[in-house]
Every structure is written in structure tokens, then in C-alpha cells.
Design a protein around this motif. Structure first.
Motif, PDB file in Angstrom:
ATOM      1  N   LYS A  39       0.824  -1.212   0.000  1.00  0.00           N
ATOM      2  CA  LYS A  39       0.000   0.000   0.000  1.00  0.00           C
ATOM      3  C   LYS A  39       0.859   1.263   0.000  1.00  0.00           C
ATOM      4  N   SER A  40       2.032   1.208   0.613  1.00  0.00           N
ATOM      5  CA  SER A  40       2.947   2.350   0.577  1.00  0.00           C
ATOM      6  C   SER A  40       3.477   2.578  -0.826  1.00  0.00           C
ATOM      7  N   VAL A  41       3.771   1.485  -1.524  1.00  0.00           N
ATOM      8  CA  VAL A  41       4.238   1.605  -2.907  1.00  0.00           C
ATOM      9  C   VAL A  41       3.137   2.230  -3.762  1.00  0.00           C
ATOM     10  N   LEU A  42       1.898   1.839  -3.509  1.00  0.00           N
ATOM     11  CA  LEU A  42       0.782   2.399  -4.282  1.00  0.00           C
ATOM     12  C   LEU A  42       0.633   3.909  -4.082  1.00  0.00           C
ATOM     13  N   VAL A  43       0.907   4.377  -2.870  1.00  0.00           N
ATOM     14  CA  VAL A  43       0.762   5.810  -2.581  1.00  0.00           C
ATOM     15  C   VAL A  43       1.677   6.635  -3.472  1.00  0.00           C
ATOM     16  N   THR A  44       2.875   6.128  -3.720  1.00  0.00           N
ATOM     17  CA  THR A  44       3.838   6.890  -4.522  1.00  0.00           C
ATOM     18  C   THR A  44       3.875   6.451  -5.976  1.00  0.00           C
ATOM     19  N   ALA A  45       2.996   5.539  -6.356  1.00  0.00           N
ATOM     20  CA  ALA A  45       2.997   5.010  -7.733  1.00  0.00           C
ATOM     21  C   ALA A  45       2.529   6.053  -8.740  1.00  0.00           C
ATOM     22  N   PRO A  47       0.340   8.008 -11.225  1.00  0.00           N
ATOM     23  CA  PRO A  47      -1.096   8.257 -11.109  1.00  0.00           C
ATOM     24  C   PRO A  47      -1.956   7.330 -11.984  1.00  0.00           C
ATOM     25  N   ALA A  48      -1.489   6.980 -13.159  1.00  0.00           N
ATOM     26  CA  ALA A  48      -2.256   6.089 -14.042  1.00  0.00           C
ATOM     27  C   ALA A  48      -2.385   4.699 -13.415  1.00  0.00           C
ATOM     28  N   LEU A  49      -1.301   4.226 -12.808  1.00  0.00           N
ATOM     29  CA  LEU A  49      -1.329   2.924 -12.153  1.00  0.00           C
ATOM     30  C   LEU A  49      -2.230   2.972 -10.916  1.00  0.00           C
ATOM     31  N   ARG A  50      -2.125   4.041 -10.148  1.00  0.00           N
ATOM     32  CA  ARG A  50      -2.997   4.203  -8.975  1.00  0.00           C
ATOM     33  C   ARG A  50      -4.458   4.197  -9.393  1.00  0.00           C
ATOM     34  N   GLU A  51      -4.750   4.886 -10.476  1.00  0.00           N
ATOM     35  CA  GLU A  51      -6.124   4.947 -10.988  1.00  0.00           C
ATOM     36  C   GLU A  51      -6.613   3.565 -11.422  1.00  0.00           C
ATOM     37  N   GLU A  52      -5.721   2.807 -12.051  1.00  0.00           N
ATOM     38  CA  GLU A  52      -6.057   1.455 -12.504  1.00  0.00           C
ATOM     39  C   GLU A  52      -6.437   0.550 -11.321  1.00  0.00           C
ATOM     40  N   LEU A  53      -5.788   0.766 -10.175  1.00  0.00           N
ATOM     41  CA  LEU A  53      -6.002  -0.100  -9.014  1.00  0.00           C
ATOM     42  C   LEU A  53      -6.961   0.482  -7.981  1.00  0.00           C
ATOM     43  N   ALA A  54      -7.395   1.720  -8.221  1.00  0.00           N
ATOM     44  CA  ALA A  54      -8.288   2.380  -7.261  1.00  0.00           C
ATOM     45  C   ALA A  54      -9.625   1.648  -7.167  1.00  0.00           C
ATOM     46  N   GLY A  55     -10.153   1.588  -5.980  1.00  0.00           N
ATOM     47  CA  GLY A  55     -11.471   1.007  -5.769  1.00  0.00           C
ATOM     48  C   GLY A  55     -11.492  -0.500  -5.631  1.00  0.00           C
ATOM     49  N   LEU A  56     -10.340  -1.152  -5.770  1.00  0.00           N
ATOM     50  CA  LEU A  56     -10.303  -2.605  -5.607  1.00  0.00           C
ATOM     51  C   LEU A  56     -10.213  -2.950  -4.121  1.00  0.00           C
ATOM     52  N   ALA A  85       9.520  -0.845 -12.447  1.00  0.00           N
ATOM     53  CA  ALA A  85       9.989  -1.266 -11.117  1.00  0.00           C
ATOM     54  C   ALA A  85       8.822  -1.299 -10.128  1.00  0.00           C
ATOM     55  N   THR A  86       7.915  -0.348 -10.249  1.00  0.00           N
ATOM     56  CA  THR A  86       6.758  -0.306  -9.364  1.00  0.00           C
ATOM     57  C   THR A  86       5.879  -1.534  -9.583  1.00  0.00           C
ATOM     58  N   ARG A  87       5.607  -1.843 -10.841  1.00  0.00           N
ATOM     59  CA  ARG A  87       4.766  -3.005 -11.144  1.00  0.00           C
ATOM     60  C   ARG A  87       5.421  -4.315 -10.682  1.00  0.00           C
ATOM     61  N   ILE A  88       6.725  -4.446 -10.895  1.00  0.00           N
ATOM     62  CA  ILE A  88       7.431  -5.647 -10.449  1.00  0.00           C
ATOM     63  C   ILE A  88       7.384  -5.756  -8.930  1.00  0.00           C
ATOM     64  N   THR A  89       7.618  -4.642  -8.246  1.00  0.00           N
ATOM     65  CA  THR A  89       7.583  -4.632  -6.780  1.00  0.00           C
ATOM     66  C   THR A  89       6.199  -5.001  -6.270  1.00  0.00           C
ATOM     67  N   LEU A  90       5.169  -4.434  -6.868  1.00  0.00           N
ATOM     68  CA  LEU A  90       3.798  -4.771  -6.469  1.00  0.00           C
ATOM     69  C   LEU A  90       3.518  -6.257  -6.688  1.00  0.00           C
ATOM     70  N   GLY A  91       4.004  -6.780  -7.800  1.00  0.00           N
ATOM     71  CA  GLY A  91       3.810  -8.206  -8.081  1.00  0.00           C
ATOM     72  C   GLY A  91       4.513  -9.096  -7.063  1.00  0.00           C
ATOM     73  N   LEU A  92       5.760  -8.752  -6.737  1.00  0.00           N
ATOM     74  CA  LEU A  92       6.507  -9.544  -5.752  1.00  0.00           C
ATOM     75  C   LEU A  92       5.847  -9.495  -4.382  1.00  0.00           C
TER      76      LEU A  92
END
Length: 189
Positions: A39-45, A47-56, A85-92
Motif C-alpha cells: 500500500k505504501s508503494v501504491l501511494v507513490t505510484a 497516477p495512471a497505475l494508482r487509478e487502474e487499481l483504485a477502488g479494488l 519497477a513499481t509493477r514488479i515490486t507490487l507483483g513480488l
């Protein structure tokens, strides 16, 4: 409580129960840490990626993030490198959360099985699940016959049970092992 523990077969190895409970507590702590990191990674991700994952919800968020993989064969540069790097980190992190959740489920199932073998009557009481039952069984140890009254069990836990008349409210004053005091406090009167 002592009536529930009457006839309980001595747990052949209380230390093994403690170690399983430790393994679960460790996995829960690690999963919580991984969720907080994700969730911390998402805060700094981006904006397009945050929007994609918002509301889940959490479960869907973790499933979605677990699908993020490094699909490109080359190293990105600039903003694309950060997004990659953000997407890989979120996946891991999502994979780690899934693995830890599976470990917790496995330990829970094993502890529930042990309680059903040694003291199934504990699980019949409203408010006592496998965690509380295991804490009580660890406290009782290998000598359940030493508990001949509610007062002896309270003394073992390091608390004193006081009945408040006329309602019969049961109060405990904790001074003993935290797990047994917590187990006592979580049980309905």
C-alpha cells in the motif's frame, strides 16, 4: 472452564504447540508488513497505475498485482523504468502476501486438527476458536488433571476470578502469562 478441560488428553508436546503458534504469529506479522509495503508503494505510484487499481478491495488488489510481471526483455529508462519497477515490486509483494496467507491457513488447519484430537469440546463453546483453545491447552500443559476448579485454572493463568453479585459478572485481573490471560478474557461468561 475447568469442566471443558476435564478429560483433556495431555498434549504430548506442549512445546510443539508453542512453536506452531509462533510460526503462525510470525507469518501474520510478515503478511501485515507486506500488505503495508504494498500500500505504501501504491501511494507513490504513477497516477495512471494508482487509478487502474483504485477502488479494488484487498483480495482483488492482491490478485491484480500478482499478475504484474516483467514482460519486457530490456531495461526501461526514465519514467518507464520507475513504472516497470513499481509493477514488479507490487507483483513480488502480492506473491509474498499470497504465500504467507497460505502458510497461515495451513498452520491454522493443523492447530484446529490438534485441538479436535485433544480437546474437541473446547471448539463447541461460543467464542472459543482454535487460537484460544490452543492458548488454553498450552497453559494447561501436560498435566490437565491438576485443574480441579475454576479457581485453580485462574491461578495457573495468574489471575483471580471475582464474582460480582447479583448479576454474576465474571472479572479477571491479569498478572500472568499474556496468552492465557487473553484466552480467559476472550471467553464469554
Amino acid at each position: 472452564m475447568t469442566l471443558l478441560l476435564t478429560g483433556v488428553a495431555a498434549a504430548s508436546n506442549g512445546e510443539a504447540w508453542k512453536l506452531r503458534k509462533l510460526a503462525k504469529a510470525s507469518a501474520v506479522k510478515a503478511r501485515t508488513h507486506a500488505v503495508n509495503q504494498l500500500k505504501s508503494v501504491l501511494v507513490t505510484a504513477d497516477p495512471a497505475l494508482r487509478e487502474e487499481l483504485a477502488g479494488l478491495g484487498n483480495a482483488e488488489l492482491f490478485r491484480t498485482c500478482a499478475r504484474f510481471t516483467d514482460v519486457s526483455g530490456h531495461e526501461e529508462v526514465g519514467d518507464e523504468a520507475v513504472l516497470q519497477a513499481t509493477r514488479i515490486t507490487l507483483g513480488l509483494l502480492a506473491h509474498r502476501i499470497g504465500q504467507l496467507s497460505e502458510q497461515i491457513r495451513n498452520v491454522d488447519a493443523h492447530l484446529t486438527h490438534l485441538v479436535k484430537c485433544h480437546a474437541p469440546q473446547l471448539l463447541d463453546v461460543v467464542g472459543i476458536g482454535s487460537d484460544t483453545a490452543v492458548a488454553l491447552l498450552i497453559t494447561v500443559g501436560d498435566n490437565p488433571e491438576r485443574l480441579d476448579s475454576e479457581a485453580s485454572f485462574a491461578a495457573l493463568c495468574g489471575v483471580k476470578v471475582v464474582r460480582v453479585d447479583p448479576t454474576g459478572v465474571r472479572r479477571t485481573y491479569p498478572v500472568g502469562p499474556r496468552t492465557s490471560v487473553t484466552a480467559l478474557a476472550s471467553r464469554p461468561p
